[in-house]
Scaffold this motif. Sequence first.
Motif, short mmCIF file in Angstrom:
data_model
loop_
_atom_site.label_atom_id
_atom_site.label_comp_id
_atom_site.label_asym_id
_atom_site.label_seq_id
_atom_site.Cartn_x
_atom_site.Cartn_y
_atom_site.Cartn_z
N VAL A 14 0.87 -1.18 0.00
CA VAL A 14 0.00 0.00 0.00
C VAL A 14 0.90 1.23 0.00
N ASN A 18 -4.32 4.72 4.98
CA ASN A 18 -5.55 5.22 4.36
C ASN A 18 -6.76 4.44 4.90
N LEU A 21 -9.93 3.82 2.64
CA LEU A 21 -9.90 2.68 1.71
C LEU A 21 -10.12 1.37 2.47
N TYR A 24 -13.74 0.61 2.89
CA TYR A 24 -14.38 0.03 1.69
C TYR A 24 -13.95 -1.44 1.51
N LEU A 25 -12.66 -1.65 1.73
CA LEU A 25 -12.08 -2.96 1.46
C LEU A 25 -12.60 -4.05 2.39
N ILE A 145 -14.33 -1.08 -5.82
CA ILE A 145 -13.31 -0.60 -4.85
C ILE A 145 -12.13 0.03 -5.61
N SER A 149 -10.49 3.81 -5.30
CA SER A 149 -9.13 3.88 -4.75
C SER A 149 -8.20 4.74 -5.61
N ASP A 150 -7.36 5.53 -4.93
CA ASP A 150 -6.33 6.30 -5.66
C ASP A 150 -4.94 5.80 -5.27
N ASP A 151 -4.86 4.55 -4.78
CA ASP A 151 -3.59 3.99 -4.33
C ASP A 151 -3.12 2.96 -5.35
N LEU A 154 -1.99 -0.50 -3.88
CA LEU A 154 -3.14 -1.30 -3.46
C LEU A 154 -3.87 -1.85 -4.68
N ASN A 155 -4.05 -1.00 -5.68
CA ASN A 155 -4.80 -1.42 -6.87
C ASN A 155 -4.14 -2.58 -7.60
#
Lengths: 189, 87
Positions: A14, A18, A21, A24-25, A145, A149-151, A154-155
């Motif tokens: 990550v 955050n 996130l 949500y996760l 998700i 997400s703006d990571d 993580l994405n």
Amino acid sequence: MWYYEKKLQYPVRVSSCNPQLAKYLIEQYGGADGELSAALRYLNQRYTIPDKVVGLLTDIGTEEFAHLEMIATMVYKLTKDATPEQMKAAGLGAHYANHEHALYYENAAGSAWTATYIAAKGDPIADLYEDIAAEEKARATYQWIINLSDDPDLNDGLKYLREREIIHSQRFREAVEILKEERDRKIFF
Amino acid sequence: MNQPLPPSYYELLEEIQAVDFVLVELTLYLDTHPEDYEAIGQFNQFAQQSKKLKKQYEQQYGPLRQYGESYSGYPWNWNSAPWPWQV
């Protein structure tokens, strides 16, 4: 029995703390179409499904536990350094009051995991269609998700998990065809 | 786990993850295509490769598996490598 292996199935990184996130996760941890539900659904169906697909249910069910550990790792890394203020700002104040930084099997809205998320009909076709639908719903959830997400780190992990849902759905569809062939062979006129 | 891990730790771990991913994929594929002779050959070849890499990893960082699936050093070193969520 099961053997634990001390590694993740795929690396989890990550970019930063955050908790938003993480909130949500957690849907994929303790939500209806999350990894816990998936693992328990498939492993529980094995006992009453035809032998030809028991291997597949065992193997996908086992892989789901590896995914559960990846999600847990993501949530842990996203929240471990969060202050109570950051948790509160992310909508995790109620979670913090009950669990501090501990993980909990709940969905993104904070409802605890329940066995009612899982179906077990005892009819092989009904059960396998349930499994295909579960994989498609999990795939869609991963996409929602990722959209939130703006990571990028993580994405990367989330995209891997999204692709696994597609493979599982595909294998379950093949299992349906295997059972249909078997059924058709048993009909004699 | 107190010491930072060298880049070689991550390289070896990712190599194992890549090989084991092939094995997961082939396992699920073979569950529904049990007569694919070539895929079974690949499966056995990657299984051998995985064992080799894990032996190398365990000699440096400690056991990957428990209940006798990995050997222990002295003292009991199940805790010596970091847990998956710590790396």
